[in-house]
Motif scaffolding. Structure first.
Motif, PDB file in Angstrom:
ATOM      1  N   ALA A  29       2.177 -11.527 -16.165  1.00 11.45           N
ATOM      2  CA  ALA A  29       3.142 -12.616 -16.133  1.00 11.45           C
ATOM      3  C   ALA A  29       3.379 -13.030 -14.678  1.00 11.45           C
ATOM      4  O   ALA A  29       3.407 -12.197 -13.783  1.00 11.45           O
ATOM      5  N   TRP A  30       3.559 -14.317 -14.458  1.00 14.26           N
ATOM      6  CA  TRP A  30       3.876 -14.794 -13.112  1.00 14.26           C
ATOM      7  C   TRP A  30       5.297 -14.391 -12.757  1.00 14.26           C
ATOM      8  O   TRP A  30       6.199 -14.452 -13.587  1.00 14.26           O
ATOM      9  N   CYS A  31       5.485 -13.981 -11.537  1.00 11.21           N
ATOM     10  CA  CYS A  31       6.824 -13.637 -11.083  1.00 11.21           C
ATOM     11  C   CYS A  31       7.010 -14.119  -9.654  1.00 11.21           C
ATOM     12  O   CYS A  31       6.054 -14.357  -8.920  1.00 11.21           O
ATOM     13  N   VAL A  32       8.261 -14.288  -9.307  1.00  8.79           N
ATOM     14  CA  VAL A  32       8.645 -14.597  -7.939  1.00  8.79           C
ATOM     15  C   VAL A  32       9.323 -13.345  -7.407  1.00  8.79           C
ATOM     16  O   VAL A  32      10.000 -12.634  -8.157  1.00  8.79           O
ATOM     17  N   TYR A  33       9.104 -13.030  -6.136  1.00  6.79           N
ATOM     18  CA  TYR A  33       9.631 -11.785  -5.586  1.00  6.79           C
ATOM     19  C   TYR A  33      10.129 -12.000  -4.169  1.00  6.79           C
ATOM     20  O   TYR A  33       9.749 -12.972  -3.498  1.00  6.79           O
ATOM     21  N   MET A  34      10.999 -11.100  -3.748  1.00  4.71           N
ATOM     22  CA  MET A  34      11.529 -11.124  -2.395  1.00  4.71           C
ATOM     23  C   MET A  34      11.302  -9.758  -1.767  1.00  4.71           C
ATOM     24  O   MET A  34      11.561  -8.730  -2.398  1.00  4.71           O
ATOM     25  N   LEU A  35      10.776  -9.760  -0.551  1.00  6.03           N
ATOM     26  CA  LEU A  35      10.511  -8.529   0.187  1.00  6.03           C
ATOM     27  C   LEU A  35      11.438  -8.432   1.391  1.00  6.03           C
ATOM     28  O   LEU A  35      11.808  -9.450   1.968  1.00  6.03           O
ATOM     29  N   ARG A  36      11.759  -7.196   1.781  1.00  9.13           N
ATOM     30  CA  ARG A  36      12.430  -6.955   3.053  1.00  9.13           C
ATOM     31  C   ARG A  36      11.384  -6.360   3.979  1.00  9.13           C
ATOM     32  O   ARG A  36      10.768  -5.338   3.672  1.00  9.13           O
ATOM     33  N   ALA A  38       9.937  -4.835   7.757  1.00  7.97           N
ATOM     34  CA  ALA A  38      10.387  -3.782   8.676  1.00  7.97           C
ATOM     35  C   ALA A  38      11.342  -4.314   9.726  1.00  7.97           C
ATOM     36  O   ALA A  38      12.235  -3.593  10.182  1.00  7.97           O
ATOM     37  N   ASP A  39      11.208  -5.583  10.116  1.00 12.60           N
ATOM     38  CA  ASP A  39      12.095  -6.159  11.127  1.00 12.60           C
ATOM     39  C   ASP A  39      13.388  -6.703  10.520  1.00 12.60           C
ATOM     40  O   ASP A  39      14.203  -7.300  11.210  1.00 12.60           O
ATOM     41  N   GLY A  40      13.573  -6.523   9.195  1.00 12.37           N
ATOM     42  CA  GLY A  40      14.789  -6.972   8.522  1.00 12.37           C
ATOM     43  C   GLY A  40      14.686  -8.372   7.949  1.00 12.37           C
ATOM     44  O   GLY A  40      15.585  -8.812   7.233  1.00 12.37           O
ATOM     45  N   SER A  41      13.606  -9.082   8.238  1.00 13.69           N
ATOM     46  CA  SER A  41      13.454 -10.437   7.700  1.00 13.69           C
ATOM     47  C   SER A  41      13.104 -10.365   6.214  1.00 13.69           C
ATOM     48  O   SER A  41      12.700  -9.328   5.694  1.00 13.69           O
ATOM     49  N   LEU A  42      13.270 -11.504   5.539  1.00 16.33           N
ATOM     50  CA  LEU A  42      12.986 -11.603   4.110  1.00 16.33           C
ATOM     51  C   LEU A  42      11.774 -12.490   3.899  1.00 16.33           C
ATOM     52  O   LEU A  42      11.568 -13.471   4.620  1.00 16.33           O
ATOM     53  N   TYR A  43      10.962 -12.148   2.905  1.00 15.60           N
ATOM     54  CA  TYR A  43       9.769 -12.912   2.560  1.00 15.60           C
ATOM     55  C   TYR A  43       9.798 -13.154   1.060  1.00 15.60           C
ATOM     56  O   TYR A  43      10.065 -12.233   0.287  1.00 15.60           O
ATOM     57  N   THR A  44       9.538 -14.377   0.631  1.00 13.88           N
ATOM     58  CA  THR A  44       9.516 -14.722  -0.788  1.00 13.88           C
ATOM     59  C   THR A  44       8.127 -15.222  -1.156  1.00 13.88           C
ATOM     60  O   THR A  44       7.518 -15.991  -0.409  1.00 13.88           O
ATOM     61  N   GLY A  45       7.627 -14.781  -2.310  1.00 17.61           N
ATOM     62  CA  GLY A  45       6.312 -15.208  -2.768  1.00 17.61           C
ATOM     63  C   GLY A  45       6.204 -15.144  -4.276  1.00 17.61           C
ATOM     64  O   GLY A  45       7.160 -14.766  -4.959  1.00 17.61           O
ATOM     65  N   VAL A  46       5.035 -15.496  -4.804  1.00 18.03           N
ATOM     66  CA  VAL A  46       4.753 -15.427  -6.239  1.00 18.03           C
ATOM     67  C   VAL A  46       3.490 -14.610  -6.450  1.00 18.03           C
ATOM     68  O   VAL A  46       2.625 -14.552  -5.579  1.00 18.03           O
ATOM     69  N   ALA A  47       3.394 -13.976  -7.610  1.00 23.20           N
ATOM     70  CA  ALA A  47       2.218 -13.161  -7.929  1.00 23.20           C
ATOM     71  C   ALA A  47       2.141 -12.933  -9.428  1.00 23.20           C
ATOM     72  O   ALA A  47       3.136 -13.037 -10.139  1.00 23.20           O
ATOM     73  N   VAL A  48       0.948 -12.600  -9.884  1.00 24.48           N
ATOM     74  CA  VAL A  48       0.750 -12.188 -11.276  1.00 24.48           C
ATOM     75  C   VAL A  48       0.856 -10.672 -11.353  1.00 24.48           C
ATOM     76  O   VAL A  48       1.502 -10.125 -12.244  1.00 24.48           O
ATOM     77  N   ASN A  49       0.257  -9.980 -10.411  1.00 25.01           N
ATOM     78  CA  ASN A  49       0.285  -8.518 -10.388  1.00 25.01           C
ATOM     79  C   ASN A  49       1.080  -8.092  -9.157  1.00 25.01           C
ATOM     80  O   ASN A  49       0.542  -8.016  -8.057  1.00 25.01           O
ATOM     81  N   LEU A  50       2.345  -7.804  -9.354  1.00 23.34           N
ATOM     82  CA  LEU A  50       3.239  -7.520  -8.237  1.00 23.34           C
ATOM     83  C   LEU A  50       2.892  -6.214  -7.525  1.00 23.34           C
ATOM     84  O   LEU A  50       2.951  -6.141  -6.303  1.00 23.34           O
ATOM     85  N   ALA A  51       2.479  -5.209  -8.259  1.00 26.48           N
ATOM     86  CA  ALA A  51       2.108  -3.936  -7.632  1.00 26.48           C
ATOM     87  C   ALA A  51       0.934  -4.132  -6.675  1.00 26.48           C
ATOM     88  O   ALA A  51       0.955  -3.636  -5.540  1.00 26.48           O
ATOM     89  N   ARG A  52      -0.069  -4.886  -7.117  1.00 23.86           N
ATOM     90  CA  ARG A  52      -1.221  -5.160  -6.253  1.00 23.86           C
ATOM     91  C   ARG A  52      -0.807  -5.986  -5.042  1.00 23.86           C
ATOM     92  O   ARG A  52      -1.226  -5.733  -3.913  1.00 23.86           O
ATOM     93  N   ARG A  53       0.049  -6.980  -5.271  1.00 25.89           N
ATOM     94  CA  ARG A  53       0.487  -7.845  -4.176  1.00 25.89           C
ATOM     95  C   ARG A  53       1.271  -7.049  -3.130  1.00 25.89           C
ATOM     96  O   ARG A  53       1.098  -7.263  -1.920  1.00 25.89           O
ATOM     97  N   ILE A  95      14.468 -20.534  -4.009  1.00 22.70           N
ATOM     98  CA  ILE A  95      14.932 -19.360  -3.268  1.00 22.70           C
ATOM     99  C   ILE A  95      14.739 -19.564  -1.768  1.00 22.70           C
ATOM    100  O   ILE A  95      15.604 -19.217  -0.961  1.00 22.70           O
ATOM    101  N   LYS A  96      13.622 -20.144  -1.375  1.00 25.39           N
ATOM    102  CA  LYS A  96      13.374 -20.384   0.044  1.00 25.39           C
ATOM    103  C   LYS A  96      14.392 -21.347   0.640  1.00 25.39           C
ATOM    104  O   LYS A  96      14.637 -21.321   1.839  1.00 25.39           O
ATOM    105  N   ALA A  97      14.995 -22.203  -0.190  1.00 28.08           N
ATOM    106  CA  ALA A  97      16.005 -23.148   0.285  1.00 28.08           C
ATOM    107  C   ALA A  97      17.381 -22.496   0.467  1.00 28.08           C
ATOM    108  O   ALA A  97      18.266 -23.074   1.086  1.00 28.08           O
TER     109      ALA A  97
END
Length: 117
Positions: A29-36, A38-53, A95-97
């Motif tokens: 399933a497609w999902c949108v995710y947010m990462l933290r 190491a420098d504390g910044s946030l990253y948002t992306g989309v993926a089908v296989n989140l574990a692989r991503r 989310i990016k907005a």
């Protein structure tokens, strides 16, 4: 928490509710995710296989985003399953907005709608 969750998915130690919550970790399933990062910044992306991503973002597999390559390790902060790629990309844009504060509140609340600020 990501490591424990991924281990539970691999080991099959999840109940039905956990499976729905961790389904994006398995792929399909497609999902949108947010990462933290190491420098504390946030990253948002989309993926089908989140574990692989996540493995790609952390350099275990090739193909991670240029942004996260310089900010490893990254950790999963939040994810949400969407209806198809277009839906995931629309949600990613929403989310990016958001402001950083709103993104952090979203990650803590588990809500699927952006919180009012």
């Amino acid at each position: 928490m990501v490591d424990r969750r991924e281990e539970e998915v691999r080991d099959g130690a999840c109940d039905a509710a956990d499976r729905r919550e961790t389904e994006p970790l398995r792929g399909g399933a497609w999902c949108v995710y947010m990462l933290r990062c190491a420098d504390g910044s946030l990253y948002t992306g989309v993926a089908v296989n989140l574990a692989r991503r996540l493995r790609q973002h952390n350099g275990e597999l090739s193909g991670g985003a240029r942004y996260t390559r310089a900010r490893r390790p990254v950790a999963l902060l939040w994810s949400e399953t969407c209806d198809g790629r277009a839906g995931a990309q629309r949600r990613e844009a929403e989310i990016k907005a958001l402001t950083r504060r709103q993104k952090l509140r979203l990650s803590r609340s588990g809500l699927q709608e952006p919180p009012a600020d």
